[in-house]
Design a protein around this motif. Structure first.
Motif, PDB file in Angstrom:
ATOM      1  N   ASN A   1       0.401  -1.114  -0.213  1.00  0.00           N
ATOM      2  CA  ASN A   1       0.004   0.193  -0.050  1.00  0.00           C
ATOM      3  C   ASN A   1       1.338   0.960   0.149  1.00  0.00           C
ATOM      4  O   ASN A   1       1.139   2.053   1.271  1.00  0.00           O
ATOM      5  CB  ASN A   1      -1.212   0.244   0.988  1.00  0.00           C
ATOM      6  CG  ASN A   1      -2.188   1.312   1.407  1.00  0.00           C
ATOM      7  OD1 ASN A   1      -1.604   1.705   0.615  1.00  0.00           O
ATOM      8  ND2 ASN A   1      -2.806   0.762   2.538  1.00  0.00           N
TER       9      ASN A   1
ATOM     10  N   ARG B   1      -9.649  -7.153   5.354  1.00  0.00           N
ATOM     11  CA  ARG B   1     -10.348  -7.396   4.317  1.00  0.00           C
ATOM     12  C   ARG B   1      -9.777  -8.494   3.966  1.00  0.00           C
ATOM     13  O   ARG B   1     -10.661  -9.619   2.818  1.00  0.00           O
ATOM     14  CB  ARG B   1      -9.704  -7.031   3.089  1.00  0.00           C
ATOM     15  CG  ARG B   1      -7.860  -6.850   2.961  1.00  0.00           C
ATOM     16  CD  ARG B   1      -7.584  -6.453   2.252  1.00  0.00           C
ATOM     17  NE  ARG B   1      -7.148  -6.729   0.963  1.00  0.00           N
ATOM     18  CZ  ARG B   1      -5.852  -6.321   0.045  1.00  0.00           C
ATOM     19  NH1 ARG B   1      -5.290  -4.620   0.490  1.00  0.00           N
ATOM     20  NH2 ARG B   1      -5.786  -6.213  -1.027  1.00  0.00           N
TER      21      ARG B   1
ATOM     22  N   TRP C   1     -15.164  -5.745  -3.043  1.00  0.00           N
ATOM     23  CA  TRP C   1     -15.863  -4.253  -3.088  1.00  0.00           C
ATOM     24  C   TRP C   1     -16.134  -4.128  -1.540  1.00  0.00           C
ATOM     25  O   TRP C   1     -17.143  -4.998  -1.679  1.00  0.00           O
ATOM     26  CB  TRP C   1     -16.987  -4.628  -4.095  1.00  0.00           C
ATOM     27  CG  TRP C   1     -17.617  -3.689  -3.751  1.00  0.00           C
ATOM     28  CD1 TRP C   1     -17.921  -2.093  -4.345  1.00  0.00           C
ATOM     29  CD2 TRP C   1     -19.302  -3.553  -3.887  1.00  0.00           C
ATOM     30  NE1 TRP C   1     -18.325  -1.384  -4.134  1.00  0.00           N
ATOM     31  CE2 TRP C   1     -19.602  -1.920  -3.256  1.00  0.00           C
ATOM     32  CE3 TRP C   1     -19.739  -4.320  -2.659  1.00  0.00           C
ATOM     33  CZ2 TRP C   1     -21.129  -1.985  -2.938  1.00  0.00           C
ATOM     34  CZ3 TRP C   1     -20.430  -4.037  -1.887  1.00  0.00           C
ATOM     35  CH2 TRP C   1     -21.088  -2.267  -1.759  1.00  0.00           C
TER      36      TRP C   1
ATOM     37  N   ASP D   1     -14.237   0.359  -1.125  1.00  0.00           N
ATOM     38  CA  ASP D   1     -13.538   0.090  -1.388  1.00  0.00           C
ATOM     39  C   ASP D   1     -13.489  -0.968  -2.738  1.00  0.00           C
ATOM     40  O   ASP D   1     -14.930  -1.296  -2.506  1.00  0.00           O
ATOM     41  CB  ASP D   1     -12.677  -0.853   0.003  1.00  0.00           C
ATOM     42  CG  ASP D   1     -11.999   0.196   0.577  1.00  0.00           C
ATOM     43  OD1 ASP D   1     -10.878   0.858   0.186  1.00  0.00           O
ATOM     44  OD2 ASP D   1     -11.801   0.194   2.090  1.00  0.00           O
ATOM     45  N   ARG D   2     -12.909  -0.922  -3.556  1.00  0.00           N
ATOM     46  CA  ARG D   2     -12.886  -2.091  -4.637  1.00  0.00           C
ATOM     47  C   ARG D   2     -11.137  -2.063  -4.805  1.00  0.00           C
ATOM     48  O   ARG D   2     -10.461  -1.314  -6.019  1.00  0.00           O
ATOM     49  CB  ARG D   2     -13.599  -1.806  -5.965  1.00  0.00           C
ATOM     50  CG  ARG D   2     -14.434  -2.310  -7.364  1.00  0.00           C
ATOM     51  CD  ARG D   2     -14.237  -1.766  -8.542  1.00  0.00           C
ATOM     52  NE  ARG D   2     -13.090  -0.977  -8.420  1.00  0.00           N
ATOM     53  CZ  ARG D   2     -13.014   0.130  -9.537  1.00  0.00           C
ATOM     54  NH1 ARG D   2     -14.314   0.386  -9.579  1.00  0.00           N
ATOM     55  NH2 ARG D   2     -12.020   0.580 -10.198  1.00  0.00           N
ATOM     56  N   LEU D   3     -11.008  -3.348  -4.229  1.00  0.00           N
ATOM     57  CA  LEU D   3      -9.422  -4.132  -4.104  1.00  0.00           C
ATOM     58  C   LEU D   3      -9.886  -5.165  -5.225  1.00  0.00           C
ATOM     59  O   LEU D   3     -10.361  -6.039  -5.556  1.00  0.00           O
ATOM     60  CB  LEU D   3      -9.497  -4.267  -3.166  1.00  0.00           C
ATOM     61  CG  LEU D   3      -9.885  -3.388  -1.873  1.00  0.00           C
ATOM     62  CD1 LEU D   3      -9.210  -4.382  -0.897  1.00  0.00           C
ATOM     63  CD2 LEU D   3      -8.543  -2.012  -2.226  1.00  0.00           C
TER      64      LEU D   3
ATOM     65  N   ASP E   1      -6.600  -0.845  -6.920  1.00  0.00           N
ATOM     66  CA  ASP E   1      -7.248  -0.206  -5.702  1.00  0.00           C
ATOM     67  C   ASP E   1      -7.821   1.186  -5.349  1.00  0.00           C
ATOM     68  O   ASP E   1      -6.597   1.752  -5.593  1.00  0.00           O
ATOM     69  CB  ASP E   1      -5.723   0.023  -4.512  1.00  0.00           C
ATOM     70  CG  ASP E   1      -5.610  -1.345  -4.049  1.00  0.00           C
ATOM     71  OD1 ASP E   1      -5.980  -2.476  -4.690  1.00  0.00           O
ATOM     72  OD2 ASP E   1      -4.348  -2.014  -2.828  1.00  0.00           O
TER      73      ASP E   1
ATOM     74  N   THR F   1     -10.597   3.788  -4.431  1.00  0.00           N
ATOM     75  CA  THR F   1     -11.170   4.359  -2.517  1.00  0.00           C
ATOM     76  C   THR F   1     -12.304   5.422  -2.725  1.00  0.00           C
ATOM     77  O   THR F   1     -11.024   5.835  -3.277  1.00  0.00           O
ATOM     78  CB  THR F   1     -10.291   4.449  -1.123  1.00  0.00           C
ATOM     79  OG1 THR F   1      -8.748   2.816  -1.616  1.00  0.00           O
ATOM     80  CG2 THR F   1     -10.371   4.564   0.115  1.00  0.00           C
TER      81      THR F   1
ATOM     82  N   TYR G   1     -14.525   8.635  -0.891  1.00  0.00           N
ATOM     83  CA  TYR G   1     -14.509   8.030   0.349  1.00  0.00           C
ATOM     84  C   TYR G   1     -15.168   9.523   0.668  1.00  0.00           C
ATOM     85  O   TYR G   1     -15.273  10.287  -0.009  1.00  0.00           O
ATOM     86  CB  TYR G   1     -12.986   9.393   1.288  1.00  0.00           C
ATOM     87  CG  TYR G   1     -13.405   9.510   2.548  1.00  0.00           C
ATOM     88  CD1 TYR G   1     -14.043   9.122   3.582  1.00  0.00           C
ATOM     89  CD2 TYR G   1     -13.471  11.078   2.682  1.00  0.00           C
ATOM     90  CE1 TYR G   1     -13.996   9.815   5.352  1.00  0.00           C
ATOM     91  CE2 TYR G   1     -13.459  12.016   3.616  1.00  0.00           C
ATOM     92  CZ  TYR G   1     -13.183  11.328   5.104  1.00  0.00           C
ATOM     93  OH  TYR G   1     -14.082  12.016   6.493  1.00  0.00           O
TER      94      TYR G   1
END
Lengths: 361, 659
Positions: free
Chosen positions: B111, B121, B257, B279-281, B306, B308, B310
């Motif tokens: 990250n 996760r 997701w 989040d969509r990783l 990734d 994100t 917010y």
């Protein structure tokens, strides 16, 4: 099977022995300052920590009472307190994070808790306070000015002003609300001063002003100083002379204060903080001539103020300069200087993080 | 997305139709599990501390989520912001979450934005083994990136065994307090002689509105957590290929997701959390491995994306909402070659290259790109009574930004050496030294108004000295005993911290921290009559982790935040042919939420007890696990992070049907 039952019993017994943490033990009882000659120091606390507090310094005895609010009221003040002001026999304290304003007696006993709500019923975030002899005025970050008084049972009346109001000044029947516009993108470009007729509780004039304007300081009836912090990038902090009669703004060259305080005898004090690319700060502590709108010189060397300044206040009785210092990692400290810059007193641990505002009673 | 959810729900609905199992069938078919455990690293023989839990051990302990599993390891602190949706990061021996790597099937997850990996996760359903290496790893046939951390949490996913049948399938359902339900399914099939395919997916929902207690001076009030709901969909596909003399190949595609509310810190006198996070990783990775005589080769490639989003809806923002969008991409290649020229001697060379990018919709954002090259040279000598492993890692980092000034290039060599010596047949002594180098994250360097491009990398070192005992002293009663004791000293220099300066948050190199500690762990297995047994274990950790930055500061010599001096864990599994019982207790001593150790910053110690009852019913080729669990049996009200209350007593029922 017996062994199984034995272990099951042990497990259950261990669980039953678990002690839930009880209520926090109160602070050690300390005598409240007996003298009416007090200096209150309001602390932000840590962001989200609900640990704002008041320290009281008793001028007569020299005693210090930390955690005064909790000591007296048996509960905490709340989160991220930003301002306090004397209102006759009372004191108002704005706790921004907790979205309330406390009204307390000068012995810190709670009188009322004001919660200002928006049209949808959600609580609004108070920032700065002013008092006109009848009402406590409150700027709220949601673009609102509110007022409340004992006569109305501390029920708040609201008025829309500009974006992200911060500073507030009452003078001669008018309220000057500094709208910082700090939550816009790009930030601060629609900053303004809303001028409100206190009697009618109505905006009578809006004057655009410097980026991310923060607070007004009164020198005379036709001269205020406006401190603005810029956008922390290409627009620098600035000090501006604001004439409330003509609504004109005039920049003061070479002065970019982060903290500013106006004293008597044409004297003001400010701290200016600038950063290099590595965020290494250069801090200067200066005195300022309000008649000439110019810097006089260094008030105290930066090495005399450790850790960094977080608040400045002028004692109207002695003209001493009080500085609240904070590294945010530990409790704050207070350094008191004479008007000539000689250190008079130091309180090494104020009992809470981030001294934020002074009140000289 | 709707199709995935519909499929999972339909599969969960079919579950009750599949679970009609008679008691006689159960009695007839009590047999061992068919899951094949991969080789578990030996805690006793390793040159540096290693702890692991296989899927069988996780099942015996009744552990249903990865955070609680990691909590059973000694020397680990988990920063848990509470509830299923709260971020959970791992720190090893107080070095900080950014010095701890998380490896998923051999590929380290990164990250670049903030350096923190949220272990919440990951779903434990698909995990074959969890292991934690502190410092060195005796496996030198691994990627260079895995040498770069103080420790690695290895998550190894399930690899099916097709020796008895050509496909496996399963559905599961967990239901728990606060309207939590988690249906899951998997399907594995052998394709031809050399290939296999595995698919798994799950959906998780919780309202997360658990009650908690606030003590405000003399007042005590109970509230419910607000804005704590979570919706998550996870899916993964795996392909394994045995290419014979051409090696083996595995491919993995993963997607997650989630949408969750962020309840935030509990603020006195007001509860109106308004933040939400989406989040969509997703990632795809490939791994190739082959062995030719004394030579071995492994290559890995990965792409991850990734996303994100917010949102914070408040009246203070123009338009009533603050919306931040971040997109991170990583392109990663790794190759490692190992040779064993002499008996007992192995040498490996690993080379990794990673490219990381970050986009955001922030004002004055600089759009950073980072190229990282990691080269690890390692050697190991191993004979029956002695093992020595040495490595040196070369790190080179180059940053580029579209706007403004990028930080200059950074490079450093960091060595590591570890030894294990068998003093007696049941006693080994081990020692380890490691240098560490952490480059600042994108946020620390470039975040608008807060980043500092002049930051120096954070430097750390760790020294470990320990002994291990492994024996079967009384095979008929105490069939296994393993005890490890490790004392350590860690130091961190140029610690990167973020703190407000008057009105802005900024990042600095300002801290020095010294950490001395002791980890003790015990694991025993007892045989009882009538096919009953007991497994008892636990760990105890002592940490003296203090700030030594400046003697003039109020924080000098104070314990660093969120680091208990004393913590421990006890687990007990009592197995019978009829039902199994597991009990776990976690105890954490007092901690401080802020660098100055004052009474106001003190967090109370706590103990959490968890108890589970379960039985695995087996019928022909099917099995059904029924498990009831009570987490935090004593309803302890506690916080791991100040003002982020943890859930009290929670009930959970798990059903897992497998074919």
């Amino acid at each position: 099977m017996k062994k199984f039952l034995f272990f099951a019993a042990v497990a259950v017994a261990l669980a039953a022995c678990q002690k839930n943490p009880g209520p926090e033990p109160g602070p050690d009882p300390e005598p409240l300052p007996s003298s009416p000659e007090q200096v209150w120091v309001l602390h932000n606390g840590t962001w989200g920590g609900s640990d704002s507090e008041i320290m009281i310094y008793d001028r007569e005895s020299g005693n210090v009472l930390t955690s005064a609010f909790q000591t007296v009221n048996g509960k905490r003040l709340g989160d991220t307190a930003n301002d306090m002001i004397a209102c006759g026999e009372l004191v108002a304290i704005a706790a921004t994070g907790s979205k309330c304003v406390w009204i307390v007696y000068k012995n810190v006993t709670e009188v009322a808790q004001i919660v200002v709500t928006g049209a949808d019923g959600t609580a609004l975030s108070p920032r700065r306070l002013a008092y006109d002899g009848s009402y406590v005025y409150i700027t709220l970050q949601e673009g609102v000015l509110a007022r409340a008084s004992a006569a109305t049972g501390w029920q708040a009346e609201t008025l829309e002003v500009g974006p992200a109001p911060e500073g507030l000044l009452y003078d001669n029947g008018l309220l000057y609300v500094v709208n910082s516009d700090e939550y816009s993108s790009p930030m601060g470009m629609n900053a303004s001063i809303s001028i409100v007729d206190a009697a009618q509780f109505k905006v009578v004039k809006t004057v655009p002003c410097n980026c991310n304007a923060q607070q007004l300081y009164r020198v005379s009836e036709d001269k205020f100083y406006l401190m603005s912090w810029g956008n922390y990038a290409d627009i620098p902090a600035a000090l501006t002379v604001f004439n409330p009669k003509t609504y004109t703004l005039t920049d003061v060259a070479g002065v970019a204060p982060t903290f500013f305080a106006v004293g008597t005898g044409n004297k003001a004090y400010y701290a200016s903080r600038e950063y290099d690319a590595a965020w290494n700060p250069t801090i200067t502590y200066c005195n300022f001539d309000t008649s000439a709108d110019s810097r006089i010189g260094e008030f105290v060397p930066a090495s005399a103020v450790k850790p960094d300044i977080n608040a400045i206040g002028l004692d109207p009785e002695t003209s001493n300069v009080w500085m609240g210092c904070s590294d945010y990692m530990s409790n704050g400290s207070i350094i008191v200087f004479s008007p000539e810059g000689q250190e008079q007193m130091r309180i090494k641990d104020t009992g809470a993080v981030n001294p934020q505002a002074f009140l000289f009673l | 997305m709707r199709r995935i959810i519909s499929f999972i729900v339909a599969a969960a609905a079919l579950l009750p139709l599949c679970v009609t199992v008679s008691a006689q069938d159960i009695a007839d078919t009590l047999a061992s599990t068919t899951i094949t455990a991969e080789g578990k690293p030996s805690a006793a023989k390793s040159t540096a501390p290693v702890q692991s839990l296989t899927v069988a051990e996780l099942g015996k302990l009744g552990i249903g989520d990865i955070t609680r599993a990691v909590n059973t390891f000694a020397g680990v602190q988990i920063r848990d912001y509470g509830g299923i949706g709260g971020v959970k990061t791992v720190s090893i021996r107080s070095l900080g979450g950014q010095h701890t790597a998380v490896s998923y099937d051999g590929v380290t997850i990164s990250n670049a934005q903030n350096g923190q990996i949220d272990i919440g996760r990951f779903n434990l359903e698909n995990v074959q083994m969890l292991s934690l290496n502190i410092g060195a790893d005796d496996n030198i046939f691994r990627s260079a990136r895995s040498y770069a951390s103080a420790g690695v949490l290895n998550i190894t996913t399930r690899k099916p065994d097709y020796s008895d049948k050509r496909f496996h399938a399963g559905v599961g359902l967990k239901a728990a307090s606060f309207l939590t339900f988690n249906p899951s399914l998997y399907f594995d099939a052998a394709i031809g002689k050399n290939w296999s395919l595995g698919l798994n997916a799950d959906y998780l929902h919780t309202n997360g509105d658990y009650p908690f207690t606030v003590h405000n001076g003399t007042e005590t009030t109970t509230y419910r957590r607000l804005n704590s709901d979570v919706n998550t969909v996870r899916a993964e596909a795996n392909v394994f290929g045995d290419l014979g003399r051409s090696g083996s190949l595995s491919l993995k595609g993963s997607f997650m997701w989630s949408e969750r509310g962020l309840p935030g810190a509990v603020i006195l006198y007001v509860q109106d959390p308004t933040e939400r996070l989406w989040d969509r990783l997703s990632f795809a990775q490939a791994r190739y491995e082959n062995h030719w005589g004394i030579w071995s080769f492994q290559a890995q490639a990965k792409f991850s994306n990734d996303f994100t989003r917010y949102s914070d809806k408040k009246a203070i923002y123009p338009g009533g909402e603050k919306l931040n969008i971040y997109t991170q991409n990583e392109y990663y290649l790794s190759a490692v070659v190992r040779v064993s020229p002499l008996k007992g001697l192995s040498i490996s060379l690993a080379q990794d290259v990673a490219v990381n990018t970050l986009d955001a919709n922030l004002e004055r954002f600089v759009y950073p790109l980072r190229v990282t090259s990691l080269t690890a040279l390692a050697a190991q000598y191993h004979i029956s009574f002695f093992t020595a492993t040495a490595s040196v890692l070369g790190t080179y980092v180059h940053d580029k930004v579209k706007v403004g000034e990028a930080q200059g290039d950074k490079w450093r060599f960091t060595p590591c050496i570890s030894l294990s010596f068998e003093a007696l047949p049941w006693l080994r002594i081990r020692a380890m030294y490691q240098d560490l180098f952490r480059t600042p994250t994108f946020n620390e360097l470039y975040y608008t108004s807060m980043g500092n491009t002049k930051l120096k990398p954070e430097l750390a070192r760790q020294v470990n000295l320990g002994l291990t005992i492994a024996a079967s002293p009384l095979p008929e009663v105490l069939s296994w005993l393993e005890f490890t004791a490790d004392g350590y000293f860690n130091s961190v220099r140029d610690k990167i911290v973020c703190r407000p300066t008057m009105f802005l948050w900024s990042t600095f190199n300002m801290g020095k921290v010294n950490i001395g500690g002791l980890d003790l762990s015990l694991s025993t297995r007892w045989r009882l009559p009538h096919l009953m047994g007991i497994e008892f274990g636990g760990h105890y950790s002592f940490q003296h982790a203090v700030d030594v930055t400046d003697k003039e500061e109020k924080t000098y010599g104070h314990q660093i935040p969120y680091t208990p001096r004393h913590s421990g864990n006890v687990s007990l599994v009592f197995s019978t042919p009829w039902i199994n019982l597991s009990y776990m207790m976690t105890a954490v001593g007092e901690r401080y939420s802020w660098p100055q150790n004052t009474a106001a910053n003190r967090l109370d110690p706590y103990m959490e007890h968890t108890i589970a009852l379960y039985h695995n019913f087996e019928w022909r080729r099917c099995s059904l696990l029924v498990q009831g669990e009570c987490i935090n049996l004593a309803n302890a009200q506690y916080e791991v992070i100040h003002n982020y209350p943890m859930p009290g007593r929670t009930w959970q029922l798990t059903l897992k049907f497998k074919y």
